[in-house]
Design a protein around this motif. Structure first.
Motif, PDB file in Angstrom:
ATOM      1  N   LEU A 380       0.826  -1.208   0.000  1.00 52.41           N
ATOM      2  CA  LEU A 380       0.000   0.000   0.000  1.00 52.41           C
ATOM      3  C   LEU A 380       0.861   1.259   0.000  1.00 52.41           C
ATOM      4  O   LEU A 380       0.544   2.254  -0.671  1.00 52.41           O
ATOM      5  CB  LEU A 380      -0.926  -0.021   1.223  1.00 52.41           C
ATOM      6  CG  LEU A 380      -2.073  -1.043   1.173  1.00 52.41           C
ATOM      7  CD1 LEU A 380      -2.850  -1.029   2.469  1.00 52.41           C
ATOM      8  CD2 LEU A 380      -2.995  -0.737   0.009  1.00 52.41           C
ATOM      9  N   TRP A 381       1.931   1.230   0.759  1.00 51.03           N
ATOM     10  CA  TRP A 381       2.813   2.397   0.751  1.00 51.03           C
ATOM     11  C   TRP A 381       3.430   2.598  -0.627  1.00 51.03           C
ATOM     12  O   TRP A 381       3.591   3.737  -1.097  1.00 51.03           O
ATOM     13  CB  TRP A 381       3.901   2.226   1.805  1.00 51.03           C
ATOM     14  CG  TRP A 381       3.426   2.530   3.201  1.00 51.03           C
ATOM     15  CD1 TRP A 381       3.255   1.667   4.224  1.00 51.03           C
ATOM     16  CD2 TRP A 381       3.072   3.830   3.693  1.00 51.03           C
ATOM     17  NE1 TRP A 381       2.808   2.312   5.356  1.00 51.03           N
ATOM     18  CE2 TRP A 381       2.680   3.664   5.056  1.00 51.03           C
ATOM     19  CE3 TRP A 381       3.029   5.116   3.146  1.00 51.03           C
ATOM     20  CZ2 TRP A 381       2.280   4.729   5.863  1.00 51.03           C
ATOM     21  CZ3 TRP A 381       2.625   6.175   3.942  1.00 51.03           C
ATOM     22  CH2 TRP A 381       2.251   5.983   5.276  1.00 51.03           C
ATOM     23  N   ILE A 382       3.811   1.492  -1.250  1.00 52.63           N
ATOM     24  CA  ILE A 382       4.387   1.606  -2.592  1.00 52.63           C
ATOM     25  C   ILE A 382       3.362   2.176  -3.572  1.00 52.63           C
ATOM     26  O   ILE A 382       3.667   3.058  -4.400  1.00 52.63           O
ATOM     27  CB  ILE A 382       4.899   0.240  -3.057  1.00 52.63           C
ATOM     28  CG1 ILE A 382       6.104  -0.200  -2.199  1.00 52.63           C
ATOM     29  CG2 ILE A 382       5.292   0.281  -4.531  1.00 52.63           C
ATOM     30  CD1 ILE A 382       6.558  -1.617  -2.477  1.00 52.63           C
ATOM     31  N   VAL A 383       2.126   1.691  -3.518  1.00 51.26           N
ATOM     32  CA  VAL A 383       1.077   2.203  -4.400  1.00 51.26           C
ATOM     33  C   VAL A 383       0.825   3.687  -4.134  1.00 51.26           C
ATOM     34  O   VAL A 383       0.639   4.492  -5.070  1.00 51.26           O
ATOM     35  CB  VAL A 383      -0.209   1.369  -4.212  1.00 51.26           C
ATOM     36  CG1 VAL A 383      -1.371   2.014  -4.945  1.00 51.26           C
ATOM     37  CG2 VAL A 383       0.011  -0.042  -4.706  1.00 51.26           C
ATOM     38  N   PHE A 384       0.824   4.081  -2.857  1.00 48.91           N
ATOM     39  CA  PHE A 384       0.614   5.489  -2.532  1.00 48.91           C
ATOM     40  C   PHE A 384       1.728   6.354  -3.110  1.00 48.91           C
ATOM     41  O   PHE A 384       1.495   7.453  -3.645  1.00 48.91           O
ATOM     42  CB  PHE A 384       0.555   5.655  -1.005  1.00 48.91           C
ATOM     43  CG  PHE A 384       0.389   7.071  -0.565  1.00 48.91           C
ATOM     44  CD1 PHE A 384      -0.811   7.740  -0.701  1.00 48.91           C
ATOM     45  CD2 PHE A 384       1.478   7.766  -0.003  1.00 48.91           C
ATOM     46  CE1 PHE A 384      -0.959   9.052  -0.289  1.00 48.91           C
ATOM     47  CE2 PHE A 384       1.344   9.079   0.404  1.00 48.91           C
ATOM     48  CZ  PHE A 384       0.120   9.733   0.264  1.00 48.91           C
ATOM     49  N   GLY A 385       2.967   5.880  -3.000  1.00 50.43           N
ATOM     50  CA  GLY A 385       4.068   6.641  -3.565  1.00 50.43           C
ATOM     51  C   GLY A 385       3.975   6.780  -5.068  1.00 50.43           C
ATOM     52  O   GLY A 385       4.265   7.850  -5.627  1.00 50.43           O
ATOM     53  N   LEU A 386       3.568   5.712  -5.759  1.00 54.09           N
ATOM     54  CA  LEU A 386       3.407   5.790  -7.208  1.00 54.09           C
ATOM     55  C   LEU A 386       2.317   6.779  -7.592  1.00 54.09           C
ATOM     56  O   LEU A 386       2.439   7.510  -8.594  1.00 54.09           O
ATOM     57  CB  LEU A 386       3.085   4.398  -7.760  1.00 54.09           C
ATOM     58  CG  LEU A 386       4.211   3.357  -7.661  1.00 54.09           C
ATOM     59  CD1 LEU A 386       3.698   1.993  -8.152  1.00 54.09           C
ATOM     60  CD2 LEU A 386       5.419   3.793  -8.477  1.00 54.09           C
ATOM     61  N   ILE A 387       1.232   6.832  -6.816  1.00 59.21           N
ATOM     62  CA  ILE A 387       0.158   7.788  -7.117  1.00 59.21           C
ATOM     63  C   ILE A 387       0.649   9.219  -6.966  1.00 59.21           C
ATOM     64  O   ILE A 387       0.369  10.104  -7.796  1.00 59.21           O
ATOM     65  CB  ILE A 387      -1.054   7.506  -6.203  1.00 59.21           C
ATOM     66  CG1 ILE A 387      -1.683   6.151  -6.569  1.00 59.21           C
ATOM     67  CG2 ILE A 387      -2.079   8.621  -6.320  1.00 59.21           C
ATOM     68  CD1 ILE A 387      -2.805   5.744  -5.643  1.00 59.21           C
ATOM     69  N   VAL A 388       1.412   9.491  -5.877  1.00 56.79           N
ATOM     70  CA  VAL A 388       1.947  10.850  -5.672  1.00 56.79           C
ATOM     71  C   VAL A 388       2.883  11.227  -6.804  1.00 56.79           C
ATOM     72  O   VAL A 388       2.865  12.365  -7.316  1.00 56.79           O
ATOM     73  CB  VAL A 388       2.642  10.925  -4.301  1.00 56.79           C
ATOM     74  CG1 VAL A 388       3.373  12.266  -4.149  1.00 56.79           C
ATOM     75  CG2 VAL A 388       1.621  10.754  -3.197  1.00 56.79           C
ATOM     76  N   LEU A 389       3.723  10.302  -7.226  1.00 55.57           N
ATOM     77  CA  LEU A 389       4.650  10.581  -8.312  1.00 55.57           C
ATOM     78  C   LEU A 389       3.910  10.876  -9.616  1.00 55.57           C
ATOM     79  O   LEU A 389       4.263  11.801 -10.367  1.00 55.57           O
ATOM     80  CB  LEU A 389       5.593   9.387  -8.498  1.00 55.57           C
ATOM     81  CG  LEU A 389       6.643   9.511  -9.615  1.00 55.57           C
ATOM     82  CD1 LEU A 389       7.573  10.701  -9.346  1.00 55.57           C
ATOM     83  CD2 LEU A 389       7.433   8.217  -9.747  1.00 55.57           C
ATOM     84  N   ALA A 390       2.838  10.104  -9.885  1.00 54.89           N
ATOM     85  CA  ALA A 390       2.068  10.343 -11.101  1.00 54.89           C
ATOM     86  C   ALA A 390       1.375  11.694 -11.062  1.00 54.89           C
ATOM     87  O   ALA A 390       1.309  12.416 -12.068  1.00 54.89           O
ATOM     88  CB  ALA A 390       1.047   9.223 -11.284  1.00 54.89           C
ATOM     89  N   LEU A 391       0.874  12.105  -9.910  1.00 56.93           N
ATOM     90  CA  LEU A 391       0.237  13.428  -9.799  1.00 56.93           C
ATOM     91  C   LEU A 391       1.243  14.539 -10.008  1.00 56.93           C
ATOM     92  O   LEU A 391       0.942  15.569 -10.633  1.00 56.93           O
ATOM     93  CB  LEU A 391      -0.434  13.553  -8.432  1.00 56.93           C
ATOM     94  CG  LEU A 391      -1.679  12.690  -8.199  1.00 56.93           C
ATOM     95  CD1 LEU A 391      -2.162  12.841  -6.764  1.00 56.93           C
ATOM     96  CD2 LEU A 391      -2.787  13.076  -9.159  1.00 56.93           C
TER      97      LEU A 391
END
Length: 529
Positions: A380-391
Motif C-alpha cells: 500500500l505504501w508503494i502504491v501510494f508513492g506511485l500515485i503521488v509521483l504520477a500526480l
C-alpha cells in the motif's frame, strides 16, 4: 378411486412433469371443461355486475368476480378426476354435480384460505377424499409438503398470466387505431380508464378479467391435480399396485391349470426319490470307506466353470443384437435402483472435533497471515508513492482545471424575461356569422374549430365546471354530463363527434350538414345568428 381403471401412466415424476401432465389432461378434455364453465360463469357474471350497477359501485363487481373464482374451480377438478379413472362426464352431468358436490370445503376457500398459494394442490384433497377435521388437515399437510414450492410458483405464474391477458385485451383496441392517431388515442384511453371511467368501460374491464380468469384457472387446477396425483403415487406406490393388479389379471386364468400341473409333478417325483433313498436309509447297507486320496480330492475346489457353450452345446449362437439389448437395458435409468440424495444435516460435536483434528497446524496459518500482512502494508505504501509521483508528473495538465474550479464564481448574469405566450384568441361576438364566413371562404377546419370552442365555453358555463387548459374531448364529454337538459348534452356530444372526425380523420361535413349543425347549436347555446 379405482386405481386399476386409471387412464394415464402413473409413475413417479418431477413436479414440472406432473404439472405438464395436468395441463395435457385439460387440453384433452377442453370441451368437457369450458362448456360447463361458461354455462355457470355467464349467469354469475351478469348477476354480480347487475348488483354492482344498481348501487353504482362497479369496482365491487371486479373484486367479487376475482374472489368467487374458486367456486368455478370445482368444474375442471370434477371433470379431470372422473376422466383419469374412467370416462369423462358429459356437460349435463357436470352441471348437475355442481349443485351438490364440493360445497362444504368452499366455505374455507372463500374466506380464510382464499389467499392460500397451495390451493391448487389442497383443493383435490378436500373435494375428492371426503375427509374432515384434523384428519383433513393432516392429510393436506402431508400432500402439500413435497410440492409446496411448485404450487407456490404455479399460483404466482397463474396470476401473472391473468394480468398479462387483461392488459392484452385492453391493448387490443389500439390495434384498430391508425398509426398517426395512436398517441392521442392512447392518452384518451388512459384518461377514460383512470379518470372517472364510464359504466360501460368498467363492465368491459370486468369482462376482460373474467375471460382471463376463465382461460387460466382450468390450467392451474389441472396442474395442481397433476401434482396431487404424482404425490399420491410417490406416497402410496400406485404404479406398483397397478403393475401387480395387471400381473394378477394376466395369470389368473391359468392359475388353476398351473397348480394342478405342479401338484401332479410333485406326486410323480415323490415315488422315485423315495426308491432311491431307500438303500441309503437301510440300516443293513454297507458303509463307504473313505481313502486319503478321496478326502484330498473332495477338498479341492472345482476349477472348471460352466459356460453358455457347455449348457447349449451345438444350439448356442452368439448374436450381437442380444448384447446390445442387454447394454441398453443396463443403461436405462428406470431399471437402475441407485440414486443420489443431498440434504443438509447439522454437525454433531464429534464431527466438529474430527474436522478440527484433520486441519493443519494453526501456527502455519499464523505465519502465512503475517507474511500477507507485511506484503499488504508495504504494498500500500508503494502504491501510494506511485500515485503521488504520477500526480506530480501530470500537474501541468490537471492543476489549471483545478485552479479554475477553486476560483471565485463570476458575477451573476442579467436575468432575461421572455414575453408570455399569447392568450387564446377570444371568441367573436357574432360567432355564427364568423363561422359561416370561414366556411364559405374554404377555411372549413377553422370554422369547425370555432364552433367547437364556442360549444365548450357555453357547456362549461352552463354546467358550472372549470376545465383545465388543453382538456381533451373525453374530459369535455364527461363534464357535459352535468348539463341540466338532455337536449343540450346530445347537441354537445354531436358537436364533439363532428370535430373529432374532422380533426383526427379528415372527414369534413358537407354544406347541408354544417348548416344543420349551426341551426342546432345556435339556439341552445344562445349564439346570435
Amino acid at each position: 378411486m379405482r386405481v386399476e381403471s386409471v387412464q394415464v401412466e402413473l409413475r413417479p415424476r418431477t413436479g414440472w412433469e406432473a404439472m405438464e401432465l395436468g395441463n395435457a389432461l385439460v387440453r384433452r378434455h377442453a370441451a368437457a371443461i369450458w362448456g360447463p364453465w361458461l354455462a355457470c360463469a355467464l349467469p354469475l357474471f351478469v348477476a354480480v355486475n347487475a348488483a354492482a350497477w344498481a348501487i353504482d359501485r362497479l369496482w365491487l363487481a371486479t373484486l367479487a368476480l376475482w374472489w368467487l373464482a374458486p367456486l368455478l374451480d370445482r368444474i375442471p377438478l370434477f371433470v379431470l378426476s372422473r376422466a383419469v379413472f374412467g370416462a369423462a362426464p358429459r356437460p349435463r352431468q357436470t352441471l348437475a354435480a355442481q349443485l351438490r358436490w364440493g360445497w362444504r370445503p368452499m366455505l374455507g376457500y372463500l374466506t380464510w384460505r382464499r389467499f392460500s398459494p397451495w390451493r391448487a394442490v389442497a383443493l383435490p384433497v378436500a373435494l375428492l377424499e371426503g375427509l374432515t377435521g384434523p384428519a383433513l388437515a393432516q392429510r393436506r399437510r402431508l400432500l402439500v409438503d413435497g410440492v409446496g414450492g411448485h404450487a407456490l410458483l404455479l399460483a404466482i405464474v397463474g396470476q401473472l398470466f391473468v394480468g398479462v391477458l387483461v392488459l392484452s385485451l385492453v391493448s387490443l383496441v389500439l390495434l384498430f387505431v391508425p398509426a398517426e392517431l395512436l398517441s392521442e388515442s392512447a392518452r384518451a384511453m388512459w384518461a377514460l380508464i383512470t379518470q372517472q371511467p364510464p359504466r360501460w368501460a368498467q363492465v368491459l374491464g370486468n369482462l376482460a378479467l373474467w375471460l382471463a380468469i376463465g382461460l387460466i384457472a382450468p390450467f392451474q387446477v389441472g396442474a395442481g391435480f397433476g401434482l396431487y396425483l404424482n404425490r399420491r403415487t410417490q406416497l402410496e406406490a400406485w404404479d406398483l399396485e397397478i403393475a401387480f393388479r395387471r400381473l394378477r389379471a394376466r395369470i389368473a386364468p391359468a392359475a388353476s391349470t398351473v397348480a394342478v400341473a405342479l401338484l401332479a409333478g410333485l406326486l410323480l417325483a415323490a415315488g422315485p426319490s423315495q426308491a432311491q433313498q431307500a438303500p441309503a436309509d437301510d440300516p443293513l447297507a454297507p458303509t463307504k470307506t473313505w481313502t486319503p486320496e478321496d478326502r484330498e480330492r473332495d477338498r479341492e475346489p472345482s476349477t472348471s466353470a460352466v459356460s453358455l457353450q457347455d449348457v447349449f452345446d451345438d444350439q448356442f449362437a452368439q448374436h450381437a443384437d442380444f448384447g446390445e439389448s442387454v447394454e441398453r437395458a443396463y443403461a436405462d435409468p428406470l431399471l437402475d435402483n441407485r440414486r443420489i440424495e443431498r440434504r443438509w444435516q447439522p454437525k454433531t460435536r464429534d464431527d466438529k472435533a474430527r474436522d478440527r483434528s484433520s486441519t493443519l497446524d494453526p501456527g502455519v496459518f499464523a505465519a502465512i497471515a503475517k507474511v500477507l500482512a507485511l506484503i499488504a502494508e508495504y504494498g500500500l505504501w508503494i502504491v501510494f508513492g506511485l500515485i503521488v509521483l504520477a500526480l506530480a508528473l501530470t500537474a501541468r495538465r490537471w492543476w489549471p482545471w483545478m485552479r479554475d474550479g477553486l476560483a471565485a464564481p463570476d458575477a451573476p448574469s442579467e436575468i432575461v424575461v421572455d414575453a408570455a405566450p399569447p392568450l387564446p384568441e377570444a371568441l367573436p361576438d357574432d360567432l355564427v356569422t364568423t363561422a359561416r364566413t370561414l366556411w364559405r371562404a374554404g377555411q372549413r377546419r377553422r370554422a369547425l374549430a370555432l364552433l367547437y370552442r364556442g360549444s365548450v365555453e357555453a357547456m362549461a358555463e352552463r354546467a358550472g365546471v372549470t376545465l383545465v387548459p388543453g382538456a381533451t374531448e373525453a374530459q369535455c364529454l364527461r363534464a357535459s354530463r352535468r348539463l341540466p337538459e338532455a337536449g343540450d348534452r346530445d347537441a354537445f356530444a354531436g358537436m364533439v363527434r363532428v370535430w373529432q372526425r374532422a380533426a383526427y380523420g379528415g372527414r369534413l361535413p358537407d354544406d347541408t350538414a354544417f348548416e344543420a349543425l349551426v341551426a342546432e347549436l345556435a339556439p341552445r347555446f344562445g349564439w346570435a345568428s
